[in-house]
Design an enzyme around this catalytic site. Structure first.
Site, short mmCIF file in Angstrom:
data_model
loop_
_atom_site.label_atom_id
_atom_site.label_comp_id
_atom_site.label_asym_id
_atom_site.label_seq_id
_atom_site.Cartn_x
_atom_site.Cartn_y
_atom_site.Cartn_z
N ILE A 12 0.75 -1.14 -0.07
CA ILE A 12 0.14 -0.02 0.07
C ILE A 12 0.74 1.25 0.04
O ILE A 12 0.73 2.24 -0.77
CB ILE A 12 -0.95 -0.03 1.24
CG1 ILE A 12 -1.73 -1.41 1.16
CG2 ILE A 12 -1.98 1.13 1.18
CD1 ILE A 12 -2.51 -1.45 2.69
N ASN A 35 9.10 -6.57 4.90
CA ASN A 35 8.12 -7.15 4.07
C ASN A 35 7.99 -6.59 2.78
O ASN A 35 6.92 -6.25 2.09
CB ASN A 35 6.65 -7.43 4.79
CG ASN A 35 5.84 -8.38 3.87
OD1 ASN A 35 6.45 -9.37 3.45
ND2 ASN A 35 4.52 -8.05 3.94
N ASP A 58 14.32 0.98 10.68
CA ASP A 58 13.21 0.62 11.45
C ASP A 58 12.65 1.56 12.04
O ASP A 58 13.55 2.38 12.88
CB ASP A 58 13.53 -0.59 12.54
CG ASP A 58 12.29 -1.26 12.96
OD1 ASP A 58 11.50 -0.67 13.63
OD2 ASP A 58 12.25 -2.59 13.00
N GLY A 82 4.23 -1.86 9.99
CA GLY A 82 3.60 -2.41 10.99
C GLY A 82 3.31 -3.84 10.34
O GLY A 82 3.25 -4.44 9.20
N LYS A 84 1.07 -7.29 9.65
CA LYS A 84 -0.18 -6.81 8.98
C LYS A 84 -1.07 -8.29 8.90
O LYS A 84 -2.39 -8.37 8.54
CB LYS A 84 -0.37 -6.25 7.79
CG LYS A 84 0.20 -6.96 6.51
CD LYS A 84 0.35 -6.28 5.40
CE LYS A 84 1.07 -6.97 4.16
NZ LYS A 84 0.67 -6.49 3.01
N SER A 124 -7.76 -0.28 10.15
CA SER A 124 -8.24 -1.33 9.48
C SER A 124 -9.51 -1.56 9.94
O SER A 124 -10.23 -1.10 11.06
CB SER A 124 -7.46 -2.47 9.96
OG SER A 124 -8.17 -3.82 9.45
N TYR A 149 -3.52 -8.61 15.83
CA TYR A 149 -3.29 -7.51 14.85
C TYR A 149 -4.25 -6.59 15.22
O TYR A 149 -4.14 -5.24 15.09
CB TYR A 149 -3.21 -8.20 13.55
CG TYR A 149 -3.56 -7.21 12.29
CD1 TYR A 149 -2.59 -6.16 11.93
CD2 TYR A 149 -4.70 -7.20 11.72
CE1 TYR A 149 -2.86 -5.45 10.94
CE2 TYR A 149 -4.97 -6.17 10.83
CZ TYR A 149 -4.10 -5.27 10.36
OH TYR A 149 -4.18 -4.51 9.47
N LYS A 153 -4.50 -2.01 16.10
CA LYS A 153 -5.22 -1.03 15.45
C LYS A 153 -5.89 -0.23 16.52
O LYS A 153 -6.09 1.00 16.55
CB LYS A 153 -5.91 -1.47 14.30
CG LYS A 153 -5.03 -2.09 13.12
CD LYS A 153 -3.98 -1.30 12.57
CE LYS A 153 -3.19 -1.78 11.45
NZ LYS A 153 -2.23 -0.68 10.98
N LEU A 200 -5.37 -13.11 0.87
CA LEU A 200 -5.71 -14.07 -0.21
C LEU A 200 -5.47 -13.72 -1.47
O LEU A 200 -5.00 -14.83 -2.22
CB LEU A 200 -7.39 -13.84 -0.11
CG LEU A 200 -8.06 -14.65 -1.20
CD1 LEU A 200 -8.06 -16.12 -1.09
CD2 LEU A 200 -9.64 -14.21 -1.09
N ARG A 231 -15.57 -10.33 2.24
CA ARG A 231 -15.03 -8.96 2.59
C ARG A 231 -15.02 -7.96 1.46
O ARG A 231 -15.46 -8.28 0.40
CB ARG A 231 -13.33 -9.33 2.51
CG ARG A 231 -12.82 -10.26 3.45
CD ARG A 231 -13.15 -9.80 5.12
NE ARG A 231 -12.60 -10.72 6.17
CZ ARG A 231 -13.60 -11.92 6.54
NH1 ARG A 231 -14.85 -11.94 6.36
NH2 ARG A 231 -12.83 -12.75 7.50
N PRO A 293 -8.45 -19.13 13.27
CA PRO A 293 -8.79 -18.21 14.50
C PRO A 293 -8.81 -16.61 14.02
O PRO A 293 -7.78 -16.30 13.45
CB PRO A 293 -7.92 -18.55 15.59
CG PRO A 293 -7.08 -19.86 15.07
CD PRO A 293 -7.08 -20.05 13.33
#
Length: 338
Positions: A12, A35, A58, A82, A84, A124, A149, A153, A200, A231, A293
């Site tokens: 993003i 990442n 960092d 962060g 995610k 989020s 996670y 937020k 996904l 979603r 979970p």
């Protein structure tokens, strides 16, 4: 206006840096490459034909971050940096609380010291927890999230709200977005996480291009259209545009503002696989697995507030996002084979 973008080489973040540069903002990127990949810096320059400063460090490193605040006259911060992944956060809660909270607190301490008062936070839809209704509105209560996670937020939003209460010069936009997908139409930027993807769409992309065997569908017994999770999937280019609009909103000194950024429509996992099949032109194998979970049945946004106050409207569909995401994955595979 000079904007510090943390995590600006990530999925993003990189698209938002492109949008900022194309809107003539001066940009400084901080990223630790946890990442993301350093090559993204050159790809952003190739797309925009503009220069920007990049610092590899960092955000938790207060000493290095303070050097940036000293050297650069920062006017605003967009904070993406962060961890995610919802599922990973359930198995690694301490790492998520440590990284996500402490990086934000480091930024806020330096903002206070150097009198920087504009902050756009990458929040989020997970802050709504198990929703009592869909679509979800900004006025819906922020509750205990369903994963560590999501809880990071929630906690960061509370911190920012508390600061806004006592510092009337502090302008903060909490952007609660849903599921960003897709890629830049150039094929140069997209979601390409290190290792096996947690989200996904990049997972589907790797199955579609033969890098992974099949898509894992976690749960098919939810109370949804086909039993799989629903979603709100938003094209990352639309999401990036939303950040620029939020930043412009902060120039009017509104204090605390909160916006959902999504399409306002829900798409199930199986519907998303079908859409990707249309984009790539062939079948995508999948297997049903037990629920994960922390996952919830359905999550999608009401985005009227962002439309009315920011002028935010999505230009791209789920099919567009699948097409662009597939194009990026194919091009990335070609680059990796050279």
């Amino acid at each position: 206006m000079k904007v510090l973008v943390t995590g600006g080489l990530g999925f993003i973040g990189s698209h938002t840096v492109v949008a900022l540069l194309e809107s003539n903002y001066d940009v400084v990127v901080v990223d630790n490459l946890y990442n993301s990949k350093i090559v993204v810096k050159d790809r952003i320059k190739e797309i925009t034909n503009k220069e920007f400063k990049t610092v590899i460090c960092d955000v938790q490193d207060e000493t290095k971050m303070e050097e940036i605040f000293k050297e650069e006259k920062i006017d605003a911060i967009i904070h993406f940096a962060g961890y995610k992944a919802v599922g990973e956060s359930v198995s690694k809660p301490l790492e998520y609380y440590d990284n996500n909270l402490n990086s934000t607190i480091t930024l806020l301490k330096l903002m206070k010291k150097y009198n920087v008062n504009n902050f756009v936070f990458s929040s989020s839809a997970t802050v709504y927890g198990e929703p009592t209704r869909v679509p979800m509105f900004e006025s819906d209560p922020v509750v205990e999230a369903t994963s560590p996670y999501g809880e990071t937020k929630v906690m960061i939003e509370r911190i920012l709200k508390d600061i806004a209460k006592v510092n009337k010069d502090f302008n903060v936009a909490l952007l609660r977005y849903f599921n960003p997908i897709g890629a830049h139409k150039s094929g140069l930027l997209g979601e390409d996480p290190n290792g096996i993807p947690n989200n996904l769409l990049p997972y589907i992309a790797k199955v579609a291009t033969g890098q992974l065997k099949e898509v894992n569908v976690f749960g098919n017994d939810y109370d949804t259209v086909d039993g799989t999770g629903v979603r709100d999937y938003i094209h990352v280019v639309d999401l990036a545009k939303g950040h620029v609009l939020a930043l412009k909103k902060l120039e009017s000194k509104p204090g605390l503002v909160i916006y959902n950024l999504g399409t306002g429509k829900g798409t199930s996992v199986l519907e998303m696989i079908a859409a990707y099949e249309k984009a790539c032109g062939h079948k995508i194998p999948y297997v049903i697995k037990p629920r994960r979970p922390g996952d919830i049945a359905s999550s999608y946004a009401n985005c009227d507030k962002a439309k009315n106050e920011l002028g935010f409207v999505c230009d791209y569909s789920v099919i567009d996002a699948c097409r662009d995401g597939y194009h990026f994955q194919v091009e990335e595979n070609k680059r990796n084979q050279k």
